[in-house]
Design a protein around this motif. Sequence first.
Motif, PDB file in Angstrom:
ATOM      1  N   UNK A 194       0.865  -1.177   0.000  1.00 17.00           N
ATOM      2  CA  UNK A 194       0.000   0.000   0.000  1.00 17.00           C
ATOM      3  C   UNK A 194       0.904   1.230   0.000  1.00 17.00           C
ATOM      4  N   UNK A 195       0.827   2.031  -1.052  1.00 13.09           N
ATOM      5  CA  UNK A 195       1.772   3.120  -1.277  1.00 13.09           C
ATOM      6  C   UNK A 195       1.268   4.432  -0.690  1.00 13.09           C
ATOM      7  N   UNK A 196       2.208   5.262  -0.241  1.00 16.81           N
ATOM      8  CA  UNK A 196       1.851   6.563   0.338  1.00 16.81           C
ATOM      9  C   UNK A 196       3.111   7.416   0.415  1.00 16.81           C
ATOM     10  N   UNK A 197       2.960   8.695   0.740  1.00 17.77           N
ATOM     11  CA  UNK A 197       4.126   9.550   0.969  1.00 17.77           C
ATOM     12  C   UNK A 197       4.493   9.486   2.444  1.00 17.77           C
ATOM     13  N   UNK A 198       5.708   9.894   2.762  1.00 16.58           N
ATOM     14  CA  UNK A 198       6.213   9.767   4.134  1.00 16.58           C
ATOM     15  C   UNK A 198       5.308  10.482   5.128  1.00 16.58           C
ATOM     16  N   UNK A 199       4.867  11.709   4.782  1.00 12.07           N
ATOM     17  CA  UNK A 199       4.126  12.534   5.732  1.00 12.07           C
ATOM     18  C   UNK A 199       2.663  12.127   5.879  1.00 12.07           C
ATOM     19  N   UNK A 200       2.184  11.244   5.029  1.00 15.39           N
ATOM     20  CA  UNK A 200       0.748  10.974   5.021  1.00 15.39           C
ATOM     21  C   UNK A 200       0.485   9.482   4.840  1.00 15.39           C
ATOM     22  N   UNK A 201       0.748   8.715   5.887  1.00 12.74           N
ATOM     23  CA  UNK A 201       0.506   7.280   5.796  1.00 12.74           C
ATOM     24  C   UNK A 201      -0.990   7.019   5.887  1.00 12.74           C
ATOM     25  N   UNK A 202      -1.511   6.314   4.894  1.00 15.43           N
ATOM     26  CA  UNK A 202      -2.937   6.045   4.843  1.00 15.43           C
ATOM     27  C   UNK A 202      -3.341   5.074   5.940  1.00 15.43           C
ATOM     28  N   UNK A 203      -4.613   5.092   6.336  1.00 18.08           N
ATOM     29  CA  UNK A 203      -5.086   4.141   7.340  1.00 18.08           C
ATOM     30  C   UNK A 203      -4.798   2.704   6.910  1.00 18.08           C
ATOM     31  N   UNK A 204      -4.543   1.843   7.878  1.00 19.04           N
ATOM     32  CA  UNK A 204      -4.181   0.458   7.601  1.00 19.04           C
ATOM     33  C   UNK A 204      -5.252  -0.237   6.761  1.00 19.04           C
ATOM     34  N   UNK A 205      -4.816  -0.892   5.712  1.00 18.86           N
ATOM     35  CA  UNK A 205      -5.697  -1.684   4.860  1.00 18.86           C
ATOM     36  C   UNK A 205      -5.353  -3.148   5.056  1.00 18.86           C
ATOM     37  N   UNK A 206      -6.355  -3.958   5.229  1.00 16.88           N
ATOM     38  CA  UNK A 206      -6.115  -5.370   5.505  1.00 16.88           C
ATOM     39  C   UNK A 206      -5.394  -6.044   4.332  1.00 16.88           C
ATOM     40  N   UNK A 207      -4.836  -7.227   4.620  1.00 14.84           N
ATOM     41  CA  UNK A 207      -4.124  -7.970   3.585  1.00 14.84           C
ATOM     42  C   UNK A 207      -5.042  -8.283   2.408  1.00 14.84           C
ATOM     43  N   UNK A 208      -4.461  -8.276   1.226  1.00 15.46           N
ATOM     44  CA  UNK A 208      -5.213  -8.565   0.011  1.00 15.46           C
ATOM     45  C   UNK A 208      -5.273 -10.076  -0.187  1.00 15.46           C
ATOM     46  N   UNK A 209      -6.456 -10.572  -0.519  1.00 11.61           N
ATOM     47  CA  UNK A 209      -6.647 -12.007  -0.704  1.00 11.61           C
ATOM     48  C   UNK A 209      -6.805 -12.364  -2.169  1.00 11.61           C
ATOM     49  N   UNK A 210      -6.173 -13.477  -2.545  1.00 14.27           N
ATOM     50  CA  UNK A 210      -6.330 -14.076  -3.862  1.00 14.27           C
ATOM     51  C   UNK A 210      -6.433 -15.576  -3.680  1.00 14.27           C
ATOM     52  N   UNK A 211      -7.369 -16.201  -4.366  1.00 17.31           N
ATOM     53  CA  UNK A 211      -7.559 -17.646  -4.248  1.00 17.31           C
ATOM     54  C   UNK A 211      -7.714 -18.060  -2.783  1.00 17.31           C
ATOM     55  N   UNK A 212      -8.487 -17.241  -2.032  1.00 15.61           N
ATOM     56  CA  UNK A 212      -8.795 -17.523  -0.613  1.00 15.61           C
ATOM     57  C   UNK A 212      -7.555 -17.521   0.267  1.00 15.61           C
ATOM     58  N   UNK A 213      -6.525 -16.818  -0.162  1.00 16.09           N
ATOM     59  CA  UNK A 213      -5.307 -16.726   0.637  1.00 16.09           C
ATOM     60  C   UNK A 213      -4.903 -15.265   0.771  1.00 16.09           C
TER      61      UNK A 213
END
Length: 233
Positions: A194-213
């Motif tokens: 999950x990409x962002x700039x140093x001064x503005x870290x975005x709220x935590x996003x859960x892990x991305x799932x593919x093929x139920x993993x």
Amino acid sequence: MFPEKLKTAKNTQFHGKNTQHGFQKSKSTVNASFAFLNEALNAIDSKEHISAIFLDLSNASDVISHNILLKELESVGTRGPAHEWLKSYLQNREQVAVLPMQEGNKIKYYCSEKHSVLQDSILGPILFLLFVNDLDPTSPHHNYIKFADDTIVMIKERTREELLHEIKKCTTHITDGFSVNNLVINTEKTVTMHLHIVENKYPLIRDIELFSRAFENVSSTKLHGILIQEDQR
């Protein structure tokens, strides 16, 4: 002459998509890396949320189904004698494994190939690119950046909630596309970021799932020899 005709069909199919940088004239890992950085920085400058999935395919050239590839060739206009010639080129190939035994004897095992394209051939890379050509985004919020069988899927949206929605749509598209084409993801090397700039870290996003993993979300990874960090330093 025939490989040149296939190249023309391939370039016609890729026209306007421009997502593949492998096995392409005047393109290299530099182009793929620049495309990734350009996409990421433009999204961040526009204050969009952006996530990336770094897909690694398992033995991509070895799992290509001949039947699916022949249908893809037909869809790009390869028909009649040309299609039959390619069919004979692909099918009825055999692999031979020779096992040495005692007293100088040998045992040979024959295995008929129904998958794979020859990598060290003129046609191999062209056929591979035609096969993976359909694995492209279906939304303006998704972008695919490919170098041969390495694929980066970039997903961007204005808000965190919209990004999560787009991630779900995109992962469904990837899962369906890989399943239809019998492609397999290397789960040990596929990661997300999950990409962002140093001064503005975005709220935590859960892990991305593919093929139920759920795949590991990393803060840094290597892209064609370049160290990529989530804060784009």
